[in-house]
Design a protein around this motif. Structure first.
Motif, PDB file in Angstrom:
ATOM      1  N   GLY A  23       0.775  -1.236   0.000  1.00 21.13           N
ATOM      2  CA  GLY A  23       0.000   0.000   0.000  1.00 21.13           C
ATOM      3  C   GLY A  23       0.800   1.276   0.000  1.00 21.13           C
ATOM      4  N   ILE A  24       2.140   1.168  -0.058  1.00 15.74           N
ATOM      5  CA  ILE A  24       3.002   2.357  -0.066  1.00 15.74           C
ATOM      6  C   ILE A  24       3.807   2.384  -1.353  1.00 15.74           C
ATOM      7  CG2 ILE A  24       4.944   3.530   1.049  1.00 15.74           C
ATOM      8  CD1 ILE A  24       4.000   2.375   3.706  1.00 15.74           C
ATOM      9  N   ARG A  25       3.793   3.519  -2.038  1.00 13.01           N
ATOM     10  CA  ARG A  25       4.619   3.664  -3.233  1.00 13.01           C
ATOM     11  C   ARG A  25       5.997   4.184  -2.833  1.00 13.01           C
ATOM     12  NH1 ARG A  25       3.172   6.433  -9.114  1.00 13.01           N
ATOM     13  NH2 ARG A  25       5.266   6.163 -10.009  1.00 13.01           N
ATOM     14  N   MET A  26       7.024   3.394  -3.125  1.00 12.33           N
ATOM     15  CA  MET A  26       8.406   3.756  -2.837  1.00 12.33           C
ATOM     16  C   MET A  26       9.091   4.149  -4.142  1.00 12.33           C
ATOM     17  SD  MET A  26       9.617   0.917  -0.031  1.00 12.33           S
ATOM     18  CE  MET A  26       9.028  -0.516  -0.931  1.00 12.33           C
ATOM     19  N   THR A  27       9.739   5.317  -4.152  1.00 13.24           N
ATOM     20  CA  THR A  27      10.304   5.856  -5.384  1.00 13.24           C
ATOM     21  C   THR A  27      11.722   6.346  -5.168  1.00 13.24           C
ATOM     22  OG1 THR A  27       8.113   6.553  -6.190  1.00 13.24           O
ATOM     23  CG2 THR A  27      10.037   7.631  -7.165  1.00 13.24           C
ATOM     24  N   TYR A  28      12.630   5.850  -5.982  1.00 13.88           N
ATOM     25  CA  TYR A  28      13.972   6.426  -6.079  1.00 13.88           C
ATOM     26  C   TYR A  28      13.889   7.681  -6.942  1.00 13.88           C
ATOM     27  CZ  TYR A  28      17.173   2.662  -4.442  1.00 13.88           C
ATOM     28  OH  TYR A  28      17.898   1.764  -3.712  1.00 13.88           O
ATOM     29  N   GLY A  29      14.381   8.807  -6.447  1.00 19.03           N
ATOM     30  CA  GLY A  29      14.476   9.980  -7.285  1.00 19.03           C
ATOM     31  C   GLY A  29      15.572   9.812  -8.323  1.00 19.03           C
ATOM     32  N   MET A  30      15.370  10.342  -9.519  1.00 16.74           N
ATOM     33  CA  MET A  30      16.447  10.373 -10.506  1.00 16.74           C
ATOM     34  C   MET A  30      17.557  11.286  -9.974  1.00 16.74           C
ATOM     35  SD  MET A  30      14.558  10.473 -14.223  1.00 16.74           S
ATOM     36  CE  MET A  30      15.865   9.535 -15.040  1.00 16.74           C
ATOM     37  N   SER A  31      18.791  10.907 -10.151  1.00 18.46           N
ATOM     38  CA  SER A  31      19.911  11.634  -9.552  1.00 18.46           C
ATOM     39  C   SER A  31      20.477  12.679 -10.514  1.00 18.46           C
ATOM     40  CB  SER A  31      21.012  10.663  -9.141  1.00 18.46           C
ATOM     41  OG  SER A  31      21.583  10.048 -10.288  1.00 18.46           O
ATOM     42  N   ILE A  32      21.313  13.551  -9.952  1.00 18.10           N
ATOM     43  CA  ILE A  32      22.009  14.575 -10.738  1.00 18.10           C
ATOM     44  C   ILE A  32      23.495  14.258 -10.869  1.00 18.10           C
ATOM     45  CG2 ILE A  32      22.669  17.022 -10.814  1.00 18.10           C
ATOM     46  CD1 ILE A  32      19.745  16.604 -11.387  1.00 18.10           C
ATOM     47  N   ASP A  33      24.081  13.658  -9.898  1.00 19.95           N
ATOM     48  CA  ASP A  33      25.522  13.466  -9.698  1.00 19.95           C
ATOM     49  C   ASP A  33      26.377  13.367 -10.959  1.00 19.95           C
ATOM     50  OD1 ASP A  33      28.011  12.756  -8.589  1.00 19.95           O
ATOM     51  OD2 ASP A  33      27.504  10.639  -8.724  1.00 19.95           O
ATOM     52  N   TYR A  34      27.377  14.254 -11.030  1.00 21.17           N
ATOM     53  CA  TYR A  34      28.447  14.153 -12.016  1.00 21.17           C
ATOM     54  C   TYR A  34      29.792  13.908 -11.330  1.00 21.17           C
ATOM     55  CZ  TYR A  34      25.465  16.019 -15.756  1.00 21.17           C
ATOM     56  OH  TYR A  34      24.475  16.204 -16.694  1.00 21.17           O
ATOM     57  N   LEU A  35      29.798  13.861  -9.995  1.00 25.68           N
ATOM     58  CA  LEU A  35      31.054  13.912  -9.256  1.00 25.68           C
ATOM     59  C   LEU A  35      31.299  12.705  -8.353  1.00 25.68           C
ATOM     60  CD1 LEU A  35      33.460  15.868  -8.682  1.00 25.68           C
ATOM     61  CD2 LEU A  35      32.107  16.791  -6.790  1.00 25.68           C
ATOM     62  N   GLY A  36      30.253  12.129  -7.764  1.00 21.45           N
ATOM     63  CA  GLY A  36      30.426  11.128  -6.722  1.00 21.45           C
ATOM     64  C   GLY A  36      30.951   9.791  -7.211  1.00 21.45           C
ATOM     65  N   TYR A  37      30.348   9.262  -8.275  1.00 23.17           N
ATOM     66  CA  TYR A  37      30.759   7.962  -8.818  1.00 23.17           C
ATOM     67  C   TYR A  37      31.841   8.175  -9.883  1.00 23.17           C
ATOM     68  CZ  TYR A  37      26.584   5.466  -6.984  1.00 23.17           C
ATOM     69  OH  TYR A  37      25.616   4.892  -6.202  1.00 23.17           O
ATOM     70  N   GLN A  38      32.849   7.341  -9.855  1.00 27.32           N
ATOM     71  CA  GLN A  38      33.890   7.415 -10.883  1.00 27.32           C
ATOM     72  C   GLN A  38      33.278   7.146 -12.254  1.00 27.32           C
ATOM     73  OE1 GLN A  38      37.153   8.098  -9.971  1.00 27.32           O
ATOM     74  NE2 GLN A  38      37.631   8.345 -12.140  1.00 27.32           N
ATOM     75  N   GLY A  39      33.453   8.078 -13.180  1.00 32.06           N
ATOM     76  CA  GLY A  39      32.987   7.890 -14.547  1.00 32.06           C
ATOM     77  C   GLY A  39      31.507   8.104 -14.762  1.00 32.06           C
ATOM     78  N   ILE A  40      30.785   8.574 -13.744  1.00 30.51           N
ATOM     79  CA  ILE A  40      29.329   8.681 -13.880  1.00 30.51           C
ATOM     80  C   ILE A  40      28.906   9.783 -14.856  1.00 30.51           C
ATOM     81  CG2 ILE A  40      28.886  10.325 -11.996  1.00 30.51           C
ATOM     82  CD1 ILE A  40      26.460   8.510 -11.246  1.00 30.51           C
ATOM     83  N   GLN A  41      29.811  10.715 -15.154  1.00 26.62           N
ATOM     84  CA  GLN A  41      29.450  11.765 -16.104  1.00 26.62           C
ATOM     85  C   GLN A  41      29.166  11.196 -17.497  1.00 26.62           C
ATOM     86  OE1 GLN A  41      32.423  11.389 -14.745  1.00 26.62           O
ATOM     87  NE2 GLN A  41      34.067  11.628 -16.255  1.00 26.62           N
ATOM     88  N   LYS A  42      29.628   9.964 -17.746  1.00 23.51           N
ATOM     89  CA  LYS A  42      29.380   9.333 -19.038  1.00 23.51           C
ATOM     90  C   LYS A  42      28.019   8.634 -19.091  1.00 23.51           C
ATOM     91  CE  LYS A  42      34.334   8.475 -19.634  1.00 23.51           C
ATOM     92  NZ  LYS A  42      35.370   7.417 -19.775  1.00 23.51           N
ATOM     93  N   SER A  43      27.377   8.483 -17.929  1.00 18.43           N
ATOM     94  CA  SER A  43      26.063   7.845 -17.876  1.00 18.43           C
ATOM     95  C   SER A  43      24.974   8.899 -18.059  1.00 18.43           C
ATOM     96  CB  SER A  43      25.869   7.141 -16.535  1.00 18.43           C
ATOM     97  OG  SER A  43      26.871   6.154 -16.340  1.00 18.43           O
ATOM     98  N   TYR A  44      23.800   8.480 -18.480  1.00 14.34           N
ATOM     99  CA  TYR A  44      22.752   9.469 -18.717  1.00 14.34           C
ATOM    100  C   TYR A  44      21.343   8.966 -18.441  1.00 14.34           C
ATOM    101  CZ  TYR A  44      22.559   6.900 -23.134  1.00 14.34           C
ATOM    102  OH  TYR A  44      22.461   5.911 -24.074  1.00 14.34           O
ATOM    103  N   ILE A  45      21.089   7.644 -18.491  1.00 20.35           N
ATOM    104  CA  ILE A  45      19.706   7.189 -18.379  1.00 20.35           C
ATOM    105  C   ILE A  45      19.140   7.372 -16.979  1.00 20.35           C
ATOM    106  CG2 ILE A  45      19.931   5.520 -20.262  1.00 20.35           C
ATOM    107  CD1 ILE A  45      20.177   3.328 -18.141  1.00 20.35           C
ATOM    108  N   GLN A  46      20.007   7.604 -15.984  1.00 21.55           N
ATOM    109  CA  GLN A  46      19.542   7.764 -14.604  1.00 21.55           C
ATOM    110  C   GLN A  46      19.386   9.226 -14.205  1.00 21.55           C
ATOM    111  OE1 GLN A  46      22.694   7.510 -15.383  1.00 21.55           O
ATOM    112  NE2 GLN A  46      23.700   9.050 -14.130  1.00 21.55           N
ATOM    113  N   ARG A  47      19.850  10.135 -15.027  1.00 22.88           N
ATOM    114  CA  ARG A  47      19.971  11.530 -14.580  1.00 22.88           C
ATOM    115  C   ARG A  47      18.714  12.336 -14.881  1.00 22.88           C
ATOM    116  NH1 ARG A  47      24.809  12.361 -16.386  1.00 22.88           N
ATOM    117  NH2 ARG A  47      25.813  11.840 -14.414  1.00 22.88           N
ATOM    118  N   GLY A  48      18.228  13.046 -13.851  1.00 23.89           N
ATOM    119  CA  GLY A  48      17.038  13.870 -14.019  1.00 23.89           C
ATOM    120  C   GLY A  48      16.433  14.209 -12.678  1.00 23.89           C
ATOM    121  N   GLY A  49      15.139  14.437 -12.671  1.00 23.42           N
ATOM    122  CA  GLY A  49      14.405  14.741 -11.445  1.00 23.42           C
ATOM    123  C   GLY A  49      13.125  13.921 -11.403  1.00 23.42           C
ATOM    124  N   THR A  50      12.391  14.069 -10.326  1.00 19.25           N
ATOM    125  CA  THR A  50      11.114  13.381 -10.164  1.00 19.25           C
ATOM    126  C   THR A  50      10.042  14.411  -9.851  1.00 19.25           C
ATOM    127  OG1 THR A  50      12.286  11.446  -9.293  1.00 19.25           O
ATOM    128  CG2 THR A  50       9.897  11.547  -8.933  1.00 19.25           C
TER     129      THR A  50
END
Length: 340
Positions: free
Chosen positions: A283-310
């Motif tokens: 009965g509870i909707r659990m949602t991961y927000g889309m992230s912004i991070d370009y700095l925290g994960y090594q090489g994450i600036q090359k990723s794109y399908i996860q980046r945005g907002g909710t």
């Protein structure tokens, strides 16, 4: 602190934000900005800030909610551990949009050895011209446990937003001690506040915002992969390597108590930058927000399908719509083990 004829602080743990009852109210969840504001992070900070600008322009929110790790005082990536300076620059950036915003702490906002602890950052955030934030009760675990009550012009609460500190790391150490969780005293406080609101409105429904996902998120995902019809898929995917969930080894009681209490119907978190899954469980909707991070994960600036907002929209009729606002043209809906 944000002050207007529509927003007032009732006490140290409660704000009331009056919204038009006959109009949609739009909340933009942003998570894991990981802004460094140091000499090593200038180019990536610009990418992150440009991303936020685009999301705000597209979403036109009435309220912005940051669900942790907004700043990143980690010397090897940012080139600074001065989170006081980072917090000030974050507020200056967000105040420029002239839209009220609120936030919870993540596990990186106060890295080991950084200039300020959470109590000191809380004092700073309360100075933001458009910031709605309180340290909350000092006798509770964590910093920044408070409610924003969205209400009509008569003061009737339409939708409570529960802001919770999911804390940082486990007992006896720092990062290698594992992640912490929402503690029992915070849970007791939250349920007491919701029970009080239900006295005035037996049908009241609430949202909860915090940084780290609950263990039940992983539990629900695994049940869904096995075809359990009790779990309803809404959107997104698990993009972390090996289907990783950054959960605490301590089970905690927050989810079970929320199910028992029955008022919280939506939960929003961040923390795992590649995960965007949203599902309904018990009965509870659990949602991961889309992230912004370009700095925290090594090489994450090359990723794109996860980046945005909710974008979370409380409709004029009381219904709630939740959808991803991706920065790129592609959003992954792949769920490993499930044929679509």
């Amino acid at each position: 602190m944000y002050c207007s004829d529509r927003c007032k602080q009732i006490d140290n743990e409660t704000f009331m934000l009056r919204i038009p009852k006959d109009q949609d109210f739009r909340i933009l969840q942003l998570t894991d900005l990981h802004l460094g504001f140091g000499f090593l992070s200038k180019s990536k900070d610009k990418l992150a800030q440009d991303a936020v600008k685009r999301l705000i322009e597209r979403s036109k929110p009435d309220l912005i909610v940051l669900t942790g790790d907004s700043i990143f005082p980690f010397w090897p990536r940012s080139g600074t551990m001065n989170n006081r300076k980072q917090a000030k620059k974050l507020m200056e950036f967000l105040d420029g949009f002239k839209i009220p915003y609120t936030l919870v702490f993540g596990n990186h906002d106060c890295e080991l050895g950084s200039t300020c602890n959470k109590e000191e950052l809380a004092e700073l955030y309360q100075q933001g011209a458009y910031c709605i934030f309180s340290e909350g009760r000092k006798d509770l675990t964590g910093v920044g446990n408070f409610l924003i009550e969205l209400a009509d012009d008569s003061g009737n609460v339409l939708l409570p937003l529960v802001m919770l500190d999911s804390n940082m790391y486990g007992e006896g150490g720092w990062f290698f001690s594992g992640f912490d969780h929402i503690r029992d005293d915070q849970v007791d406080w939250c349920m007491e506040r919701l029970d009080a609101l239900r006295q005035d409105d037996p049908d009241i429904k609430a949202m909860a915002f915090f940084h780290m996902p609950l263990r039940e998120f992983k539990e629900a995902y695994e049940k869904m992969k096995l075809g359990d019809p009790s779990v309803i898929y809404c959107h997104g995917s698990i993009g972390e390597k090996n289907e990783y969930f950054g959960i605490s080894k301590d089970p905690g009681t927050f989810f079970d108590r929320a199910v028992e209490n029955g008022v919280i119907k939506w939960m929003f978190c961040g923390h795992d930058h590649m995960n965007t899954l949203s599902l309904v469980y018990k009965g509870i909707r659990m949602t991961y927000g889309m992230s912004i991070d370009y700095l925290g994960y090594q090489g994450i600036q090359k990723s794109y399908i996860q980046r945005g907002g909710t974008l979370i929209t409380r409709k004029a009729d009381g219904n709630v719509d939740i959808r991803m606002v991706p920065l790129g043209p592609v959003v992954s809906t792949r769920v490993r083990g499930v044929k679509k």
